[in-house]
Design a protein around this motif. Sequence first.
Motif, PDB file in Angstrom:
ATOM      1  N   LEU A  77       0.839  -1.197   0.000  1.00  0.00           N
ATOM      2  CA  LEU A  77       0.000   0.000   0.000  1.00  0.00           C
ATOM      3  C   LEU A  77       0.870   1.241   0.000  1.00  0.00           C
ATOM      4  CD1 LEU A  77      -2.602   1.665   0.458  1.00  0.00           C
ATOM      5  CD2 LEU A  77      -2.258   1.269   2.896  1.00  0.00           C
ATOM      6  N   ARG A  78       0.580   2.153  -0.898  1.00  0.00           N
ATOM      7  CA  ARG A  78       1.222   3.481  -0.926  1.00  0.00           C
ATOM      8  C   ARG A  78       0.095   4.505  -0.980  1.00  0.00           C
ATOM      9  NH1 ARG A  78       6.504   3.337  -3.211  1.00  0.00           N
ATOM     10  NH2 ARG A  78       6.513   5.563  -2.847  1.00  0.00           N
ATOM     11  N   LEU A  79       0.153   5.518  -0.180  1.00  0.00           N
ATOM     12  CA  LEU A  79      -0.889   6.530  -0.151  1.00  0.00           C
ATOM     13  C   LEU A  79      -0.811   7.425  -1.375  1.00  0.00           C
ATOM     14  CD1 LEU A  79      -0.762   7.520   3.620  1.00  0.00           C
ATOM     15  CD2 LEU A  79      -2.297   5.903   2.481  1.00  0.00           C
ATOM     16  N   LEU A  80      -1.944   7.972  -1.752  1.00  0.00           N
ATOM     17  CA  LEU A  80      -1.994   8.911  -2.875  1.00  0.00           C
ATOM     18  C   LEU A  80      -1.549  10.286  -2.406  1.00  0.00           C
ATOM     19  CD1 LEU A  80      -5.447   7.943  -4.403  1.00  0.00           C
ATOM     20  CD2 LEU A  80      -3.185   7.258  -5.187  1.00  0.00           C
ATOM     21  N   PRO A  81      -0.903  11.067  -3.275  1.00  0.00           N
ATOM     22  CA  PRO A  81      -0.546  12.443  -2.914  1.00  0.00           C
ATOM     23  C   PRO A  81      -1.808  13.252  -2.567  1.00  0.00           C
ATOM     24  CG  PRO A  81       0.507  11.791  -4.975  1.00  0.00           C
ATOM     25  CD  PRO A  81      -0.474  10.722  -4.631  1.00  0.00           C
ATOM     26  N   GLN A  82      -1.692  14.134  -1.616  1.00  0.00           N
ATOM     27  CA  GLN A  82      -2.847  14.910  -1.153  1.00  0.00           C
ATOM     28  C   GLN A  82      -3.518  15.688  -2.281  1.00  0.00           C
ATOM     29  OE1 GLN A  82      -4.291  14.726   1.922  1.00  0.00           O
ATOM     30  NE2 GLN A  82      -5.896  15.892   0.917  1.00  0.00           N
ATOM     31  N   ASP A  83      -2.740  16.287  -3.181  1.00  0.00           N
ATOM     32  CA  ASP A  83      -3.359  17.063  -4.263  1.00  0.00           C
ATOM     33  C   ASP A  83      -4.193  16.168  -5.177  1.00  0.00           C
ATOM     34  OD1 ASP A  83      -0.969  15.854  -5.199  1.00  0.00           O
ATOM     35  OD2 ASP A  83      -0.744  17.344  -6.772  1.00  0.00           O
ATOM     36  N   LEU A  84      -3.762  14.950  -5.390  1.00  0.00           N
ATOM     37  CA  LEU A  84      -4.511  14.006  -6.218  1.00  0.00           C
ATOM     38  C   LEU A  84      -5.779  13.555  -5.499  1.00  0.00           C
ATOM     39  CD1 LEU A  84      -4.144  12.887  -9.027  1.00  0.00           C
ATOM     40  CD2 LEU A  84      -2.830  11.007  -8.053  1.00  0.00           C
ATOM     41  N   LYS A  85      -5.689  13.309  -4.194  1.00  0.00           N
ATOM     42  CA  LYS A  85      -6.871  12.947  -3.413  1.00  0.00           C
ATOM     43  C   LYS A  85      -7.922  14.054  -3.503  1.00  0.00           C
ATOM     44  CE  LYS A  85      -6.097  11.514   0.746  1.00  0.00           C
ATOM     45  NZ  LYS A  85      -5.520  11.215   2.071  1.00  0.00           N
ATOM     46  N   THR A  86      -7.470  15.294  -3.435  1.00  0.00           N
ATOM     47  CA  THR A  86      -8.383  16.431  -3.531  1.00  0.00           C
ATOM     48  C   THR A  86      -9.060  16.477  -4.895  1.00  0.00           C
ATOM     49  OG1 THR A  86      -7.065  17.691  -1.939  1.00  0.00           O
ATOM     50  CG2 THR A  86      -8.531  18.950  -3.395  1.00  0.00           C
ATOM     51  N   LEU A  87      -8.312  16.255  -5.958  1.00  0.00           N
ATOM     52  CA  LEU A  87      -8.891  16.253  -7.308  1.00  0.00           C
ATOM     53  C   LEU A  87      -9.944  15.160  -7.457  1.00  0.00           C
ATOM     54  CD1 LEU A  87      -5.706  16.858  -9.481  1.00  0.00           C
ATOM     55  CD2 LEU A  87      -7.623  18.433  -9.160  1.00  0.00           C
ATOM     56  N   PHE A  88      -9.669  13.967  -6.944  1.00  0.00           N
ATOM     57  CA  PHE A  88     -10.653  12.889  -7.017  1.00  0.00           C
ATOM     58  C   PHE A  88     -11.907  13.248  -6.228  1.00  0.00           C
ATOM     59  CE2 PHE A  88      -6.919   9.970  -7.889  1.00  0.00           C
ATOM     60  CZ  PHE A  88      -7.263   9.748  -9.208  1.00  0.00           C
ATOM     61  N   ARG A  89     -11.720  13.785  -5.034  1.00  0.00           N
ATOM     62  CA  ARG A  89     -12.871  14.166  -4.208  1.00  0.00           C
ATOM     63  C   ARG A  89     -13.716  15.211  -4.928  1.00  0.00           C
ATOM     64  NH1 ARG A  89     -10.656  16.823  -0.335  1.00  0.00           N
ATOM     65  NH2 ARG A  89      -9.537  15.044   0.479  1.00  0.00           N
ATOM     66  N   GLU A  90     -13.083  16.212  -5.531  1.00  0.00           N
ATOM     67  CA  GLU A  90     -13.811  17.251  -6.262  1.00  0.00           C
ATOM     68  C   GLU A  90     -14.545  16.685  -7.467  1.00  0.00           C
ATOM     69  OE1 GLU A  90     -10.740  20.113  -7.075  1.00  0.00           O
ATOM     70  OE2 GLU A  90     -10.868  20.989  -5.067  1.00  0.00           O
ATOM     71  N   ALA A  91     -14.038  15.597  -8.035  1.00  0.00           N
ATOM     72  CA  ALA A  91     -14.681  14.953  -9.188  1.00  0.00           C
ATOM     73  C   ALA A  91     -15.780  13.977  -8.752  1.00  0.00           C
ATOM     74  CB  ALA A  91     -13.629  14.204 -10.019  1.00  0.00           C
ATOM     75  N   GLY A  92     -15.952  13.811  -7.438  1.00  0.00           N
ATOM     76  CA  GLY A  92     -16.975  12.902  -6.939  1.00  0.00           C
ATOM     77  C   GLY A  92     -16.565  11.438  -6.979  1.00  0.00           C
ATOM     78  N   ILE A  93     -15.256  11.192  -6.980  1.00  0.00           N
ATOM     79  CA  ILE A  93     -14.730   9.829  -7.045  1.00  0.00           C
ATOM     80  C   ILE A  93     -14.062   9.487  -5.715  1.00  0.00           C
ATOM     81  CG2 ILE A  93     -13.018   8.331  -8.152  1.00  0.00           C
ATOM     82  CD1 ILE A  93     -13.354  10.046 -10.694  1.00  0.00           C
ATOM     83  N   LEU A  94     -14.439   8.331  -5.149  1.00  0.00           N
ATOM     84  CA  LEU A  94     -13.762   7.817  -3.972  1.00  0.00           C
ATOM     85  C   LEU A  94     -12.556   7.028  -4.452  1.00  0.00           C
ATOM     86  CD1 LEU A  94     -13.497   7.097  -0.962  1.00  0.00           C
ATOM     87  CD2 LEU A  94     -15.007   5.152  -1.427  1.00  0.00           C
ATOM     88  N   ALA A  95     -11.357   7.550  -4.244  1.00  0.00           N
ATOM     89  CA  ALA A  95     -10.119   6.882  -4.664  1.00  0.00           C
ATOM     90  C   ALA A  95      -9.568   6.101  -3.483  1.00  0.00           C
ATOM     91  CB  ALA A  95      -9.099   7.901  -5.161  1.00  0.00           C
ATOM     92  N   ASP A  96      -9.398   4.797  -3.672  1.00  0.00           N
ATOM     93  CA  ASP A  96      -8.989   3.919  -2.594  1.00  0.00           C
ATOM     94  C   ASP A  96      -7.706   3.188  -2.966  1.00  0.00           C
ATOM     95  OD1 ASP A  96      -9.002   2.453  -0.275  1.00  0.00           O
ATOM     96  OD2 ASP A  96     -10.858   1.371  -0.703  1.00  0.00           O
ATOM     97  N   PRO A  97      -6.556   3.624  -2.428  1.00  0.00           N
ATOM     98  CA  PRO A  97      -5.301   2.932  -2.729  1.00  0.00           C
ATOM     99  C   PRO A  97      -5.180   1.654  -1.908  1.00  0.00           C
ATOM    100  CG  PRO A  97      -4.869   4.748  -1.245  1.00  0.00           C
ATOM    101  CD  PRO A  97      -6.345   4.799  -1.584  1.00  0.00           C
TER     102      PRO A  97
END
Length: 125
Positions: A77-97
């Motif tokens: 498991l590697r966490l996603l960069p915070q800026d990428l997590k924010t972009l997914f959240r703004e797009a309405g996508i739950l990104a789960d690494p």
Amino acid sequence: MEIRDAHFPGRAPLDAYGEGGFRFAEMSHRGSLLCVPSGIYGWDVSAPENFSQNAFEKVFQEQEDIEVLLVGTGTELRLLPQDLKTLFREAGILADPMSTGAAVRTFNVLLSEDRAVAAALLAVD
């Protein structure tokens, strides 16, 4: 001669992973995969350090048809960069690494339930 990005035009469960690739729909692919509603595509990302908005462009293009994005980050498991997590959240996508193995198994379950799921999977040996 026309050269196109290789892809499988549809959704299919992943039958196997490892040895640097994946098997699905009676085919095999060496390298990483991006599974989105429009199909399964070869993905030119080979390490979590290469995760960027550009790397996930196809996911953002199809965001209205994706609720969950499983991100297979390799053997661990590697966490996603915070800026990428924010972009997914703004797009309405739950990104789960998660590890690639866990992502493949979860993708298959959610796909069998006809969920709006996508997967970005780093190949593992």
